[in-house]
Design a protein around this motif. Structure first.
Motif, PDB file in Angstrom:
ATOM      1  N   ARG A 131       0.806   3.945  -3.031  1.00 25.53           N
ATOM      2  CA  ARG A 131       0.387   5.327  -2.823  1.00 25.53           C
ATOM      3  C   ARG A 131       1.520   6.304  -3.186  1.00 25.53           C
ATOM      4  NH1 ARG A 131      -4.637   5.573  -0.888  1.00 25.53           N
ATOM      5  NH2 ARG A 131      -5.417   3.795   0.310  1.00 25.53           N
TER       6      ARG A 131
ATOM      7  N   SER B 255      -4.573  -2.402 -10.270  1.00 29.98           N
ATOM      8  CA  SER B 255      -3.925  -3.604  -9.770  1.00 29.98           C
ATOM      9  C   SER B 255      -4.874  -4.790  -9.788  1.00 29.98           C
ATOM     10  CB  SER B 255      -3.475  -3.399  -8.317  1.00 29.98           C
ATOM     11  OG  SER B 255      -2.547  -2.361  -8.256  1.00 29.98           O
TER      12      SER B 255
ATOM     13  N   GLU C 225       0.830  -1.201   0.000  1.00 29.90           N
ATOM     14  CA  GLU C 225       0.000   0.000   0.000  1.00 29.90           C
ATOM     15  C   GLU C 225       0.871   1.259   0.000  1.00 29.90           C
ATOM     16  OE1 GLU C 225      -3.147   0.173   2.869  1.00 29.90           O
ATOM     17  OE2 GLU C 225      -3.818   2.131   2.120  1.00 29.90           O
TER      18      GLU C 225
ATOM     19  N   ILE D 279      -5.021   1.345  -7.614  1.00 29.80           N
ATOM     20  CA  ILE D 279      -5.706   0.335  -6.799  1.00 29.80           C
ATOM     21  C   ILE D 279      -6.604  -0.526  -7.684  1.00 29.80           C
ATOM     22  CG2 ILE D 279      -7.511   0.067  -5.084  1.00 29.80           C
ATOM     23  CD1 ILE D 279      -6.187   2.344  -3.510  1.00 29.80           C
TER      24      ILE D 279
ATOM     25  N   ALA E 117      -7.732  -4.381  -2.797  1.00 32.06           N
ATOM     26  CA  ALA E 117      -6.640  -4.539  -3.760  1.00 32.06           C
ATOM     27  C   ALA E 117      -5.360  -5.073  -3.149  1.00 32.06           C
ATOM     28  CB  ALA E 117      -6.378  -3.217  -4.460  1.00 32.06           C
ATOM     29  N   PHE E 118      -5.059  -4.668  -1.909  1.00 37.80           N
ATOM     30  CA  PHE E 118      -3.794  -5.110  -1.320  1.00 37.80           C
ATOM     31  C   PHE E 118      -3.852  -6.574  -0.918  1.00 37.80           C
ATOM     32  CE2 PHE E 118      -4.539  -0.587  -0.489  1.00 37.80           C
ATOM     33  CZ  PHE E 118      -3.678  -0.115  -1.476  1.00 37.80           C
TER      34      PHE E 118
END
Length: 473
Positions: free
Chosen positions: A424, A441, A420, A438, A454-455
């Motif tokens: 960012r 991805s 993250e 995000i 997303a992470f």
RNA sequence: GGCGCUAUCGUCUAAGGGUUAGGACGGAGCCCUCUCAAGGCUCAAAUACGGGUUCGAAUCCCGUUAGCGCUACCA
């Protein structure tokens, strides 16, 4: 300690109504530390099939509920016959030599109910024996009491006090002219012999119970307790039938639709029973602990399905609840099996596999979603949706995602927080919204615009695959 | 036809004389939010009909209607 039985006749697949009857029997047996008995009522040689027997076992195996003893009625015919003649010897049954065709002719519903052939009921024992010895065919009929105001009654655990005038019960058959026992005879003789204490079955047997009580009493045995269950019916109010309603009546349909058995059992339990505390999402053990016949209601329950929605929405909802909350260790093997059948090369490492399942399961409804929507998480063969493509085609998206990939590749840290941070940072440095990367991805890694955060997607897909997919943009 | 059982939102159901008739699924909307779910909040939605009994009936009684079951030498 109660002894209960589930007694299906193998004339088709395992019907959902039958499955529910099995479950309620099981619930009571397990709650009361009793014995669950499976008895195959296969006395109807004309209609019984081996295939049907297999499909019943298949269904029960899927549900995953066990039983303690097992019998087949066809192996016990001598016992039934003996019981029938015992009743005859007591004078409580008699031979009826009336040909079948004639009996059929005589029964005209418009004329009122048929009760018995007076000449046959009154035949002397000598005459009866003589004609039988001469080889004349007959059916053995129960001699239903005919005194004025003779009532037969019992207290049903669900439907409460039941009573019927004996004059509303015909002299039913115990033995057919081919010497084979009828259902009523076989069932009661077995229930007595196997020492069934509670008969838990569909309400379609409520009226039959009066006959059964007559038989139990004639045999001098204890009359079991009865608990009749409301029936499962179709939205049109008719009873569920394969011919009319198709596969919705078979439990294997739900297995094949991607249900976990826990959820389907949960659903079935709620049809005609409730725990009185508004709780609907229940584990079988909880249902077992809370189960009582008090909680069973008396009106038939509609299974809510239609052409557009062949599966009851509530069943589906329960499936999502179980899917997302059951121990991953229990769910994973089922997903694994599914992957193998779908030909998806999922990670062999079990911990890793469970991790993926755990991340993605909360938005799936049925098991099939793992092999459909979940393809990209397990293997490399998946499609990219047009919507996902749109996200990737946004200005700068591909370049910045590649850049993100490069930066992640150069770091050993692949935790969600680190990913993250990096993402960012890339967004900020390039003056674009984080959302671009995000959503980009997710599109790049799974080919989809929907899914976990997303992470988490990075973690689920795994470092190696994730970096490869970003690099390949 | 006879006998039996049943009747609360579209569906599953709670309330067994006194409640704005409650919950869940599904539907609509709002919030939350990187998407989609989930979650939270809100809304629409029911006592089959007619008579009694009672100060008071979804609840008790009777009738009507409707559905289901049994009425087989099927189970």
């Amino acid at each position: 300690m109660p002894r209960v039985r589930f007694a299906p006749s193998p004339t088709g697949f395992l019907h959902i109504g039958s499955a529910r009857t099995f479950i309620f029997n099981w619930l009571y047996a397990r709650k009361e530390n009793g014995t669950m008995i499976l008895r195959i009522d296969d006395t109807d040689v004309e209609r019984n099939t081996e295939a049907s027997m297999q499909s019943i076992f298949e269904g029960l195996r899927w549900l995953g509920l066990d039983w303690d003893e097992q019998y087949a009625q066809s192996e016990r015919i001598e016992l039934h016959r003996k019981a029938a003649w015992e009743i005859f010897e007591k004078g409580l049954a008699y031979r009826d030599f009336t040909p079948m065709e004639k009996t059929e002719e005589e029964r005209d519903p418009a004329e009122g109910p048929w009760l018995f052939h007076a000449e046959m009921r009154n035949l002397s024992r000598e005459e009866s024996d003589r004609r039988a010895a001469a080889g004349e065919p007959f059916v053995l009929r129960f001699r239903v009491p005919r005194e004025q105001n003779h009532w037969v009654g019992f207290k049903d655990l669900v439907y409460r006090k039941q009573a019927k005038k004996a004059d509303d019960i015909e002299d039913f058959a115990l033995l057919r002219s081919n010497g084979l026992p009828t259902y009523h005879m076989a069932s009661c003789a077995d229930d007595l012999d196997i020492r069934i204490s509670h008969i838990i079955r569909g309400q379609d047997h409520l009226s039959n119970t009066f006959k059964h009580i007559l038989i139990f009493e004639a045999l001098g045995g204890p009359v079991p307790e009865f608990a009749h269950l409301p029936l499962l019916i179709a939205p049109d109010g008719s009873k569920l039938s394969k011919r009319k309603h198709g596969p919705v009546v078979s439990v294997t349909t739900y297995r094949d639709a991607g249900f976990v058995a826990e959820a389907y059992i949960n659903f079935l339990c709620l049809l005609g029973w409730n725990p009185k505390n508004n709780q609907e999402f229940l584990q079988i053990d909880e249902v077992r602990d809370k189960f009582s016949f008090e909680g069973v209601n008396r009106s038939n329950a509609t299974v809510n399905f239609s052409e557009e929605n062949p599966i009851d929405p509530k069943a589906l909802w329960l499936n999502t609840q179980h899917l997302r909350t059951m121990p991953v260790a229990r769910l994973a093997p089922r997903v694994r099996e599914l992957m193998e059948r779908a030909g998806i090369e999922a990670p062999a490492d079990e911990a890793r596999f469970e991790e993926i399942v755990d991340i993605i399961r909360s938005r799936y409804q049925v098991l099939g979603d793992f092999s459909e929507k979940g393809r990209a998480y397990f293997g490399d063969s998946y499609e990219t949706t047009p919507e996902a493509l749109e996200n990737l085609d946004k200005p700068q998206a591909r370049d910045l995602l590649k850049e993100l990939g490069r930066r992640l590749a150069s770091s050993g840290d692949f935790s969600e927080t680190h990913i993250e941070e990096v993402l960012r940072a890339v967004a900020e440095e390039n003056g674009v919204k984080a959302g671009l990367l995000i959503n980009g991805s997710r599109a790049a890694l799974t080919g989809q615009t929907v899914g976990p955060g997303a992470f988490a997607v990075f973690t689920a897909v795994g470092r190696e695959r994730a970096l490869a997919r970003l690099a390949a943009l």
